[in-house]
Design an enzyme around this catalytic site. Structure first.
Site, PDB file in Angstrom:
ATOM      1  N   CYS A  18       0.856  -2.901   5.227  1.00 48.08           N
ATOM      2  CA  CYS A  18      -0.010  -3.823   5.952  1.00 48.08           C
ATOM      3  C   CYS A  18       0.277  -3.834   7.445  1.00 48.08           C
ATOM      4  CB  CYS A  18       0.124  -5.228   5.375  1.00 48.08           C
ATOM      5  SG  CYS A  18      -0.695  -5.408   3.773  1.00 48.08           S
ATOM      6  N   LYS A  21      -2.500  -2.415   9.785  1.00 48.52           N
ATOM      7  CA  LYS A  21      -3.773  -3.102   9.999  1.00 48.52           C
ATOM      8  C   LYS A  21      -4.152  -3.103  11.478  1.00 48.52           C
ATOM      9  CE  LYS A  21      -4.065  -6.507   6.237  1.00 48.52           C
ATOM     10  NZ  LYS A  21      -4.135  -7.956   5.942  1.00 48.52           N
ATOM     11  N   ASP A  50     -11.295 -15.436   4.851  1.00 49.90           N
ATOM     12  CA  ASP A  50     -10.519 -15.765   3.651  1.00 49.90           C
ATOM     13  C   ASP A  50     -10.078 -14.493   2.944  1.00 49.90           C
ATOM     14  OD1 ASP A  50      -9.382 -17.433   1.633  1.00 49.90           O
ATOM     15  OD2 ASP A  50     -10.972 -18.890   1.967  1.00 49.90           O
ATOM     16  N   ASP A  51      -9.309 -14.664   1.852  1.00 52.35           N
ATOM     17  CA  ASP A  51      -8.704 -13.515   1.194  1.00 52.35           C
ATOM     18  C   ASP A  51      -9.705 -12.686   0.393  1.00 52.35           C
ATOM     19  OD1 ASP A  51      -5.809 -13.927   1.860  1.00 52.35           O
ATOM     20  OD2 ASP A  51      -6.234 -15.852   0.938  1.00 52.35           O
ATOM     21  N   ASP A  68      -8.484  -3.642  -0.466  1.00 48.82           N
ATOM     22  CA  ASP A  68      -7.298  -3.506   0.383  1.00 48.82           C
ATOM     23  C   ASP A  68      -6.695  -2.121   0.179  1.00 48.82           C
ATOM     24  OD1 ASP A  68      -5.046  -4.185   2.041  1.00 48.82           O
ATOM     25  OD2 ASP A  68      -5.350  -6.270   1.452  1.00 48.82           O
ATOM     26  N   GLY A 139     -13.258   4.882  -9.041  1.00 48.11           N
ATOM     27  CA  GLY A 139     -12.785   4.878  -7.679  1.00 48.11           C
ATOM     28  C   GLY A 139     -13.545   5.852  -6.804  1.00 48.11           C
ATOM     29  N   HIS A 140     -13.018   6.040  -5.594  1.00 45.98           N
ATOM     30  CA  HIS A 140     -13.631   6.958  -4.639  1.00 45.98           C
ATOM     31  C   HIS A 140     -12.516   7.584  -3.813  1.00 45.98           C
ATOM     32  CE1 HIS A 140     -16.724   8.672  -2.090  1.00 45.98           C
ATOM     33  NE2 HIS A 140     -16.082   8.226  -1.024  1.00 45.98           N
ATOM     34  N   SER A 141     -12.666   8.869  -3.482  1.00 43.98           N
ATOM     35  CA  SER A 141     -11.650   9.574  -2.718  1.00 43.98           C
ATOM     36  C   SER A 141     -12.301  10.422  -1.632  1.00 43.98           C
ATOM     37  CB  SER A 141     -10.810  10.464  -3.632  1.00 43.98           C
ATOM     38  OG  SER A 141     -11.623  11.472  -4.221  1.00 43.98           O
ATOM     39  N   ASP A 224      -2.575 -15.617   1.091  1.00 49.23           N
ATOM     40  CA  ASP A 224      -1.387 -14.797   0.902  1.00 49.23           C
ATOM     41  C   ASP A 224      -0.892 -14.307   2.256  1.00 49.23           C
ATOM     42  OD1 ASP A 224      -3.374 -12.902   1.316  1.00 49.23           O
ATOM     43  OD2 ASP A 224      -2.748 -11.594  -0.320  1.00 49.23           O
TER      44      ASP A 224
END
Length: 328
Positions: A18, A21, A50-51, A68, A139-141, A224
């Site tokens: 993190c 960021k 917000d989260d 995330d 998912g995606h890649s 968080d």
């Protein structure tokens, strides 16, 4: 997993976790004036950062949505996958929800790092998602110069029991459910290769139990603690709720080894940027710069900051009427 001769995984990323960021002030400038699609069913959207987003689908059911991802903060790919998954799931827990499905988000330098290493990253994410009873359904890649991994997570919550960052009231205790300091230790790991099992154990720990305890205690405001540090996320919560806060620096738990690493100069750039962002809103007379950097340390998969008291977790301060933050 034994690393091949390609070198250390963290060497392929400028930042890590993190701490990579976009700085909070720059990010707010970039999105200022932008709004999402408006609807009376949007319970939580873009307004207060917000989260997760919360959308009402029934009187008794809200859908939560978040994403995330980040670059590696540890060299072991399996641990990186576990940490990234726990971090992504945390946004759902921070709002009092239950994750129900996730999809992987991957950026991979396929000509530099073996696909077998990516398999280990994904396996780590799968294992933590399984612990959360949250199936990973796709998912995606993309081919990317820097390795990146995370998840988009969908969750559910009772609309009447949502925990939000704009619902704090003055005169309530502030509870923190994990120690701070893993940003400092991750920075030391990236620079020296030293491994800190206590930091890894803390980052892979789910915030599920703390979230469930908070919902049962009828907590209404929480967030968080991740890339903007304890002070940054507390500031966002206070600003959104129109309250102030007083925190006791001596009451805040710190991960073993973090203070010593800070004294030795292992300070993430993100932690310094976090402190610069909150300083105009902070009264911290008598508190050293080193202590303030620790309070602003960019966390990866940190704990919950809860407006209320939870048995078994330390109370680190309280909300107050007014605005701004004071550290004593």
């Amino acid at each position: 997993m034994e690393l091949p001769e390609i070198g250390r995984l963290t060497g392929y990323a400028r930042g890590g976790g993190c701490a990579c960021k976009i700085p909070p002030g720059e990010l707010e400038d970039a999105v200022r004036g932008l709004v999402g699609q408006t609807s009376p069913n949007v319970l939580v959207g873009l307004d207060d950062g917000d989260d997760a987003a919360a959308i009402l689908v029934r009187d008794d059911l809200a859908i939560l949505s978040t994403a995330d991802f980040f670059t590696p903060m540890v060299d072991d790919p399996y641990d990186w996958g576990r940490i990234a998954a726990a971090n992504a799931l945390s946004d759902i827990y921070a709002m009092g929800g239950t994750p129900i499905t996730a999809i992987n988000l991957v950026g991979w330098p396929r000509e530099k790092l073996p696909m077998a290493m990516l398999t280990e990253v994904l396996r780590g994410g799968l294992d933590v998602a399984a612990e959360a009873k949250c199936p990973v359904t796709g998912g995606h890649s993309i081919d990317d110069p820097e390795p990146k991994y995370g998840m988009a997570v969908t969750g559910i919550a009772d609309p009447a029991k949502l925990m939000r960052n704009d619902a704090a009231q003055p005169g309530l205790p502030l509870t923190l459910t994990k120690p701070i300091g893993v940003g400092v230790l991750n920075n030391r790991h990236k620079r020296t290769g030293e491994v800190f099992p206590q930091a890894i154990a803390q980052m892979v720990e789910l915030n599920r139990d703390a979230a469930q305890a908070a919902v049962a205690a009828r907590v209404r405001a929480a967030t968080d603690v991740t890339g903007f540090g304890l002070l940054g996320h507390l500031f966002k919560l206070c600003r959104a709720s129109g309250v102030g806060a007083v925190i006791d620096s001596a009451a805040i738990p710190v991960t073993e080894g973090a203070r010593e690493s800070l004294e030795q100069g292992f300070i993430p750039g993100g932690s310094r940027r976090n402190l610069s962002w909150v300083l105009p809103h902070l009264d911290a007379d008598g508190i050293t710069e080193e202590e303030l950097i620790l309070l602003a340390d960019a966390q990866t998969s940190g704990g919950l900051l809860i407006v209320g008291e939870l048995p078994g977790y330390p109370v680190i301060g309280e909300t107050v009427a007014g605005s701004g933050m004071r550290v004593r």
